[in-house]
Structures are given as C-alpha cells and as structure tokens.
Design a protein around this motif. Structure first.
Motif, PDB file in Angstrom:
ATOM      1  N   UNK A   1       0.858  -1.197   0.000  1.00 44.88           N
ATOM      2  CA  UNK A   1       0.000   0.000   0.000  1.00 44.88           C
ATOM      3  C   UNK A   1       0.884   1.233   0.000  1.00 44.88           C
ATOM      4  N   UNK A   2       0.505   2.324  -0.617  1.00 45.62           N
ATOM      5  CA  UNK A   2      -0.652   2.472  -1.505  1.00 45.62           C
ATOM      6  C   UNK A   2      -0.384   1.844  -2.866  1.00 45.62           C
ATOM      7  N   UNK A   3      -1.343   1.922  -3.755  1.00 44.56           N
ATOM      8  CA  UNK A   3      -1.204   1.283  -5.063  1.00 44.56           C
ATOM      9  C   UNK A   3      -0.125   1.975  -5.886  1.00 44.56           C
ATOM     10  N   UNK A   4       0.431   1.217  -6.835  1.00 46.00           N
ATOM     11  CA  UNK A   4       1.452   1.775  -7.719  1.00 46.00           C
ATOM     12  C   UNK A   4       0.843   2.830  -8.637  1.00 46.00           C
ATOM     13  N   UNK A   5       1.647   3.824  -9.010  1.00 48.26           N
ATOM     14  CA  UNK A   5       1.207   4.861  -9.930  1.00 48.26           C
ATOM     15  C   UNK A   5       1.550   4.466 -11.358  1.00 48.26           C
ATOM     16  N   UNK A   6       0.686   4.806 -12.283  1.00 49.90           N
ATOM     17  CA  UNK A   6       1.055   4.603 -13.678  1.00 49.90           C
ATOM     18  C   UNK A   6       1.834   5.831 -14.157  1.00 49.90           C
ATOM     19  N   UNK A   7       2.302   5.809 -15.386  1.00 49.18           N
ATOM     20  CA  UNK A   7       3.140   6.889 -15.888  1.00 49.18           C
ATOM     21  C   UNK A   7       2.483   8.239 -15.853  1.00 49.18           C
ATOM     22  N   UNK A   8       1.228   8.302 -16.242  1.00 52.34           N
ATOM     23  CA  UNK A   8       0.524   9.573 -16.257  1.00 52.34           C
ATOM     24  C   UNK A   8       0.323  10.114 -14.851  1.00 52.34           C
ATOM     25  N   UNK A   9      -0.003   9.233 -13.904  1.00 45.06           N
ATOM     26  CA  UNK A   9      -0.186   9.666 -12.517  1.00 45.06           C
ATOM     27  C   UNK A   9       1.112  10.216 -11.941  1.00 45.06           C
ATOM     28  N   UNK A  10       2.246   9.594 -12.294  1.00 45.64           N
ATOM     29  CA  UNK A  10       3.544  10.066 -11.804  1.00 45.64           C
ATOM     30  C   UNK A  10       3.870  11.450 -12.328  1.00 45.64           C
ATOM     31  N   UNK A  11       3.443  11.741 -13.554  1.00 49.69           N
ATOM     32  CA  UNK A  11       3.702  13.050 -14.135  1.00 49.69           C
ATOM     33  C   UNK A  11       2.811  14.127 -13.519  1.00 49.69           C
ATOM     34  N   UNK A  12       1.599  13.767 -13.178  1.00 48.86           N
ATOM     35  CA  UNK A  12       0.630  14.734 -12.666  1.00 48.86           C
ATOM     36  C   UNK A  12       0.843  15.036 -11.187  1.00 48.86           C
ATOM     37  N   UNK A  13       1.278  14.040 -10.433  1.00 51.92           N
ATOM     38  CA  UNK A  13       1.300  14.166  -8.974  1.00 51.92           C
ATOM     39  C   UNK A  13       2.131  15.338  -8.452  1.00 51.92           C
ATOM     40  N   UNK A  14       3.352  15.598  -8.975  1.00 50.98           N
ATOM     41  CA  UNK A  14       4.102  16.753  -8.451  1.00 50.98           C
ATOM     42  C   UNK A  14       3.335  18.070  -8.572  1.00 50.98           C
TER      43      UNK A  14
END
Length: 226
Positions: free
Chosen positions: A178-191
C-alpha cells in the motif's frame, strides 16, 4: 513528556509521499514528535518537506520536521522508521549515477556558445538534475536491496519499521502492499498536485481525511502502546 523520533526513508516517493505526510499530520499523540525526512534526491525531498509542513499547519499539528539528504546520524536515534524507498533515491544513495554531460565529447554550453561551461564547473544541483544511472540495466529489486542493507546498518536495531517499499522485503518490519502503484501519467501529474496543496490553491481536506484512516496512521497509533 518524552519525544518520539520518526524517520521517513525515501520521503520523496511519489507513490507514498502524500499518504505518509497526511498520516503524520493526522497523528496527534501525547508525546512530542520529531519527524526526520531523508531522501537522496534533494529536489523531491524539498517538495515533500514543504508538503508535510503544509499538512501540519492545516491539521494544526505541532510536530517538528527536519530534512536531510546526507545526515545519517539522526537515523540512529529514530525509534520508528517508515521505509518508502524508490529507485531514484536508491541509485543516488549507492552512487549509481553520473552527469549525463560527461558522456558527450562536446562540453555543455550556456549562453555564449563561444564560452562553453566545463562540466566540472556546473553547480552540484545542475549535475544532479542532469544525472543518469551509471548502469541502467541493474535490476530495480537489486538496487533497492543494496540500499536497504546500507540503511539498515545505520538504524537503531530496536527501531520499529513500517515497510511500504514496493517489491522489497525488510526483515523485522511490518510490510504493507500500500498504496497502489502509480502509472506513468499519474507520476507526471502528482508533483503538480503536490504544489497545489502546498500553495493552498487546492484544499488538502480530502487527502488529510484519507490520512486519518490510513494504515500508516494506524501503525503510528500503535507506537503509543509499545
């Protein structure tokens, strides 16, 4: 009143960082809490240091926060450790990086092309930003385990450890998938999402509510009965 020191290893993890920060902000024991954030990636460390401080302010929680990419002495006095290591952090810790510009025959140019800036004259920050893995073919799992072993030797052997690192065991710890893995798009958006929370342009209410009921917060609360 005693003080409890909690160290977060890999505090700049995009997957874990917001959830760990929200859980720490919602944890309000009777004891004083000193939080130490560590990550070998200084830019990520700075981002999540700012996020944690923002969450603490919003939640009106009075923990103290210290961050460093180098000071390992604090780890020895940490009674609780949250391990959320990520590959970039581990590669930097182990020295598995070098400035990409050293791989080119021509020097890196800034401003006037007739006045090239030698690679060794660039700031350390610039070299870090332009860094790449020395061996990009080293398996992620092997890199994480090497970093884990190095960090383990720096910890108090009696420290309680919560391991959130994906795909890596930590002997003697409580491990959570936990938590779930991020996909590529989520990694780019999160910052960008993190910056909105820090700047207050988007309320942190929802993520803080998740922190209150998260398994990290439950683990922190169990420290009080230890």
């Amino acid at each position: 009143m005693r003080a409890v020191r909690v160290a977060v290893l890999g505090a700049g993890s995009l997957r874990c960082g917001p959830h760990v920060a929200s859980a720490l902000a919602q944890w309000k024991p009777d004891d004083l809490v000193d939080i130490f954030l560590w990550d070998a990636n200084e830019e990520r460390l700075d981002l999540f240091d700012r996020l944690l401080r923002r969450f603490l302010d919003v939640a009106d929680t009075r923990h103290t926060v210290t961050s460093s990419s180098e000071d390992f002495d604090i780890l020895k006095s940490s009674s609780a450790v949250i391990a959320s290591l990520h590959e970039d952090c581990c590669r930097r810790l182990l020295g598995l990086r070098r400035a990409a510009l050293f791989t080119h025959e021509e020097p890196f140019l800034t401003g006037d092309p007739n006045k090239p800036t030698p690679p060794d004259k660039l700031s350390l920050s610039s070299q870090n930003i332009l860094s790449i893995p020395v061996d990009p073919y080293t398996a992620r799992e092997d890199t994480l385990k090497l970093a884990r072993d190095k960090l383990s030797s720096l910890l108090d052997p009696n420290a309680r450890i919560l391991n959130l690192t994906r795909g890596m065991d930590w002997p003697g710890s409580m491990s959570l998938n936990w938590p779930k893995a991020l996909d590529g798009q989520e990694s780019e958006i999160l910052p960008h999402q993190v910056l909105r929370w820090i700047q207050g342009s988007e309320p942190a209410t929802a993520i803080l509510e998740l922190g209150l009921s998260s398994p990290v917060c439950e683990w922190l609360k169990n420290l009080e009965s230890a």
